[in-house]
Scaffold this motif. Structure first.
Motif, PDB file in Angstrom:
ATOM      1  N   ALA A  75      13.603 -13.310  -6.159  1.00 26.30           N
ATOM      2  CA  ALA A  75      14.207 -11.992  -6.315  1.00 26.30           C
ATOM      3  C   ALA A  75      13.295 -11.195  -7.227  1.00 26.30           C
ATOM      4  O   ALA A  75      12.823 -11.696  -8.253  1.00 26.30           O
ATOM      5  CB  ALA A  75      15.609 -12.104  -6.910  1.00 26.30           C
ATOM      6  N   PHE A  76      13.035  -9.939  -6.866  1.00 21.74           N
ATOM      7  CA  PHE A  76      12.005  -9.158  -7.533  1.00 21.74           C
ATOM      8  C   PHE A  76      12.595  -7.916  -8.175  1.00 21.74           C
ATOM      9  O   PHE A  76      13.327  -7.158  -7.537  1.00 21.74           O
ATOM     10  CB  PHE A  76      10.941  -8.757  -6.511  1.00 21.74           C
ATOM     11  N   MET A  77      12.262  -7.702  -9.458  1.00 18.58           N
ATOM     12  CA  MET A  77      12.634  -6.481 -10.164  1.00 18.58           C
ATOM     13  C   MET A  77      11.357  -5.730 -10.516  1.00 18.58           C
ATOM     14  O   MET A  77      10.534  -6.228 -11.283  1.00 18.58           O
ATOM     15  CB  MET A  77      13.416  -6.802 -11.433  1.00 18.58           C
ATOM     16  N   PRO A  78      11.150  -4.520  -9.974  1.00 22.52           N
ATOM     17  CA  PRO A  78       9.927  -3.762 -10.251  1.00 22.52           C
ATOM     18  C   PRO A  78       9.953  -3.133 -11.633  1.00 22.52           C
ATOM     19  O   PRO A  78      10.934  -3.242 -12.377  1.00 22.52           O
ATOM     20  CB  PRO A  78       9.925  -2.699  -9.150  1.00 22.52           C
ATOM     21  N   GLN A  79       8.846  -2.467 -11.979  1.00 17.73           N
ATOM     22  CA  GLN A  79       8.701  -1.906 -13.315  1.00 17.73           C
ATOM     23  C   GLN A  79       9.784  -0.886 -13.625  1.00 17.73           C
ATOM     24  O   GLN A  79      10.324  -0.862 -14.726  1.00 17.73           O
ATOM     25  CB  GLN A  79       7.320  -1.268 -13.464  1.00 17.73           C
ATOM     26  N   VAL A 145      19.411 -10.642 -10.229  1.00 14.41           N
ATOM     27  CA  VAL A 145      19.888 -12.008 -10.463  1.00 14.41           C
ATOM     28  C   VAL A 145      21.096 -12.356  -9.604  1.00 14.41           C
ATOM     29  O   VAL A 145      21.328 -13.534  -9.307  1.00 14.41           O
ATOM     30  CB  VAL A 145      20.206 -12.240 -11.955  1.00 14.41           C
ATOM     31  N   VAL A 146      21.882 -11.350  -9.168  1.00 15.27           N
ATOM     32  CA  VAL A 146      23.080 -11.642  -8.385  1.00 15.27           C
ATOM     33  C   VAL A 146      22.727 -12.226  -7.018  1.00 15.27           C
ATOM     34  O   VAL A 146      23.557 -12.859  -6.360  1.00 15.27           O
ATOM     35  CB  VAL A 146      23.945 -10.372  -8.230  1.00 15.27           C
ATOM     36  N   GLN A 147      21.469 -12.052  -6.606  1.00 16.76           N
ATOM     37  CA  GLN A 147      21.048 -12.606  -5.323  1.00 16.76           C
ATOM     38  C   GLN A 147      20.918 -14.131  -5.357  1.00 16.76           C
ATOM     39  O   GLN A 147      20.779 -14.768  -4.314  1.00 16.76           O
ATOM     40  CB  GLN A 147      19.722 -11.977  -4.900  1.00 16.76           C
ATOM     41  N   ALA A 148      20.941 -14.717  -6.557  1.00 16.14           N
ATOM     42  CA  ALA A 148      20.930 -16.166  -6.730  1.00 16.14           C
ATOM     43  C   ALA A 148      19.729 -16.828  -6.060  1.00 16.14           C
ATOM     44  O   ALA A 148      19.851 -17.908  -5.488  1.00 16.14           O
ATOM     45  CB  ALA A 148      22.239 -16.771  -6.225  1.00 16.14           C
ATOM     46  N   ARG A 149      18.584 -16.167  -6.134  1.00 19.17           N
ATOM     47  CA  ARG A 149      17.352 -16.768  -5.635  1.00 19.17           C
ATOM     48  C   ARG A 149      16.857 -17.797  -6.652  1.00 19.17           C
ATOM     49  O   ARG A 149      17.178 -17.711  -7.845  1.00 19.17           O
ATOM     50  CB  ARG A 149      16.287 -15.693  -5.402  1.00 19.17           C
ATOM     51  N   PRO A 150      16.041 -18.761  -6.227  1.00 20.63           N
ATOM     52  CA  PRO A 150      15.572 -19.780  -7.176  1.00 20.63           C
ATOM     53  C   PRO A 150      14.770 -19.224  -8.348  1.00 20.63           C
ATOM     54  O   PRO A 150      14.826 -19.765  -9.450  1.00 20.63           O
ATOM     55  CB  PRO A 150      14.707 -20.697  -6.303  1.00 20.63           C
ATOM     56  N   THR A 183      15.576 -19.181 -13.806  1.00 16.08           N
ATOM     57  CA  THR A 183      14.149 -19.461 -13.722  1.00 16.08           C
ATOM     58  C   THR A 183      13.440 -18.119 -13.572  1.00 16.08           C
ATOM     59  O   THR A 183      13.675 -17.390 -12.614  1.00 16.08           O
ATOM     60  CB  THR A 183      13.842 -20.372 -12.525  1.00 16.08           C
ATOM     61  N   THR A 184      12.577 -17.795 -14.539  1.00 14.19           N
ATOM     62  CA  THR A 184      12.076 -16.429 -14.658  1.00 14.19           C
ATOM     63  C   THR A 184      10.573 -16.403 -14.856  1.00 14.19           C
ATOM     64  O   THR A 184      10.028 -17.176 -15.642  1.00 14.19           O
ATOM     65  CB  THR A 184      12.755 -15.719 -15.851  1.00 14.19           C
ATOM     66  N   VAL A 185       9.930 -15.467 -14.144  1.00 13.37           N
ATOM     67  CA  VAL A 185       8.517 -15.172 -14.368  1.00 13.37           C
ATOM     68  C   VAL A 185       8.416 -13.695 -14.724  1.00 13.37           C
ATOM     69  O   VAL A 185       8.837 -12.834 -13.952  1.00 13.37           O
ATOM     70  CB  VAL A 185       7.652 -15.479 -13.138  1.00 13.37           C
ATOM     71  N   LEU A 186       7.856 -13.408 -15.891  1.00 14.96           N
ATOM     72  CA  LEU A 186       7.743 -12.046 -16.407  1.00 14.96           C
ATOM     73  C   LEU A 186       6.275 -11.642 -16.480  1.00 14.96           C
ATOM     74  O   LEU A 186       5.460 -12.355 -17.062  1.00 14.96           O
ATOM     75  CB  LEU A 186       8.360 -11.966 -17.805  1.00 14.96           C
ATOM     76  N   VAL A 187       5.936 -10.501 -15.883  1.00 11.57           N
ATOM     77  CA  VAL A 187       4.632  -9.878 -16.091  1.00 11.57           C
ATOM     78  C   VAL A 187       4.800  -8.834 -17.187  1.00 11.57           C
ATOM     79  O   VAL A 187       5.715  -8.007 -17.132  1.00 11.57           O
ATOM     80  CB  VAL A 187       4.116  -9.218 -14.802  1.00 11.57           C
ATOM     81  N   THR A 188       3.940  -8.881 -18.206  1.00 13.86           N
ATOM     82  CA  THR A 188       4.051  -7.946 -19.306  1.00 13.86           C
ATOM     83  C   THR A 188       2.687  -7.692 -19.930  1.00 13.86           C
ATOM     84  O   THR A 188       1.790  -8.534 -19.866  1.00 13.86           O
ATOM     85  CB  THR A 188       5.033  -8.460 -20.385  1.00 13.86           C
ATOM     86  N   HIS A 189       2.534  -6.505 -20.527  1.00 15.11           N
ATOM     87  CA  HIS A 189       1.377  -6.200 -21.356  1.00 15.11           C
ATOM     88  C   HIS A 189       1.688  -6.430 -22.833  1.00 15.11           C
ATOM     89  O   HIS A 189       0.792  -6.338 -23.678  1.00 15.11           O
ATOM     90  CB  HIS A 189       0.960  -4.728 -21.183  1.00 15.11           C
ATOM     91  N   ASP A 190       2.940  -6.698 -23.143  1.00 16.69           N
ATOM     92  CA  ASP A 190       3.419  -6.736 -24.523  1.00 16.69           C
ATOM     93  C   ASP A 190       3.379  -8.167 -25.040  1.00 16.69           C
ATOM     94  O   ASP A 190       4.209  -9.003 -24.667  1.00 16.69           O
ATOM     95  CB  ASP A 190       4.849  -6.182 -24.554  1.00 16.69           C
ATOM     96  N   VAL A 191       2.427  -8.452 -25.921  1.00 21.86           N
ATOM     97  CA  VAL A 191       2.274  -9.808 -26.455  1.00 21.86           C
ATOM     98  C   VAL A 191       3.524 -10.241 -27.206  1.00 21.86           C
ATOM     99  O   VAL A 191       4.002 -11.368 -27.054  1.00 21.86           O
ATOM    100  CB  VAL A 191       1.033  -9.883 -27.367  1.00 21.86           C
TER     101      VAL A 191
END
Length: 251
Positions: A75-79, A145-150, A183-191
């Motif tokens: 499941a994808f959440m854009p910027q 998150v409501v989509q309950a994807r892995p 289970t989460t993967v986050l892309v960020t520029h913020d250290v």
């Protein structure tokens, strides 16, 4: 066993090598962040995982199966929140479920279970323009998150917010994540954001990107409720040094 695994993945677009030999893994319930210089290919990784782009070499698996056999894994959440302005909040929240084939009633019933935790009770019939920036981001996250994807893929979800709202959202999200263990993967520029939220952090090189560091975050949770510890500050400094060594005086 890893839910998500990328092995030696490479991508070339036209004459430009974007990703080179990317290898990552994400275990169930783990929070992973991806840091890297601007233009390094962080969002390209999400394009691969959502099927918007194909890799040239290497392998990507979800739940042990090739990605092509498991297109519903992410499941994808854009910027930005990407809420549809002409749909009320409840109808925005159910959209992903309805696209999957769920009836509107069943989709609404599922969404209603989450409204309290996401601070959206009483706002179901509002339009996005009637909500604050933080509330719209919470709605966009709930829609994800409501989509309950892995695996939840979050592409700089708080980047468009002002500093105060961003800090509040990070604290709120940490609390929700500790309860649900998405289970989460986050892309960020913020250290600092990566250190505050992650179990592990992957650092990418300049393009063509490869993984130049994999760093575990040992600081106990909760983190956002505490002052920055010496341990967290040292880890932030270490990550910044890695990034600055890649980019000189620009990140």
């Amino acid at each position: 066993m890893s839910i998500l695994e990328m092995k030696n993945v490479g991508v070339t677009l036209g004459n430009t090598a974007v990703l080179d030999d990317i290898s990552m893994r994400v275990a169930e319930g783990e929070f992973i962040s991806i840091l890297g210089p601007s233009g390094a290919g962080k969002s390209t990784i999400f394009r691969l995982l959502t099927g918007a782009l194909q890799h040239d070499r290497g392998a990507i698996t979800c739940n042990g199966r090739p990605l092509a056999q498991n297109q519903q894994g992410f499941a994808f959440m854009p910027q930005r929140d990407a809420l549809m302005p002409w749909r009320r909040i409840l109808d925005n929240l159910t959209l992903g479920l309805e696209v999957q084939g769920m009836t509107r009633k069943d989709a609404r019933d599922r969404v209603m279970l989450f409204l309290h935790d996401f601070g959206l009770i009483g706002f179901e019939q509002h339009y996005p323009a009637q909500l604050s920036g933080g509330m719209r981001q919470r709605a966009a996250l709930l829609r994800t998150v409501v989509q309950a994807r892995p695996v939840q893929l979050l592409d700089e979800p708080f980047g468009a917010l002002d500093a105060l709202t961003r800090t509040r959202m990070q604290k709120w999200f940490e609390e929700r994540w500790r309860d649900a263990r998405w289970t989460t993967v986050l892309v960020t520029h913020d250290v600092r954001e990566a250190v505050a939220l992650s179990d592990r952090i992957y650092v990418l090189s300049c393009r063509p990107a490869c993984v130049i560091a994999e760093v575990a975050v040992p600081t106990a949770r909760p983190r956002m409720d505490r002052a920055i510890t010496a341990e967290a500050h040292a880890l932030e400094a270490h990550l910044l040094d890695i990034l600055l060594n890649q980019t000189g005086d620009q990140i």
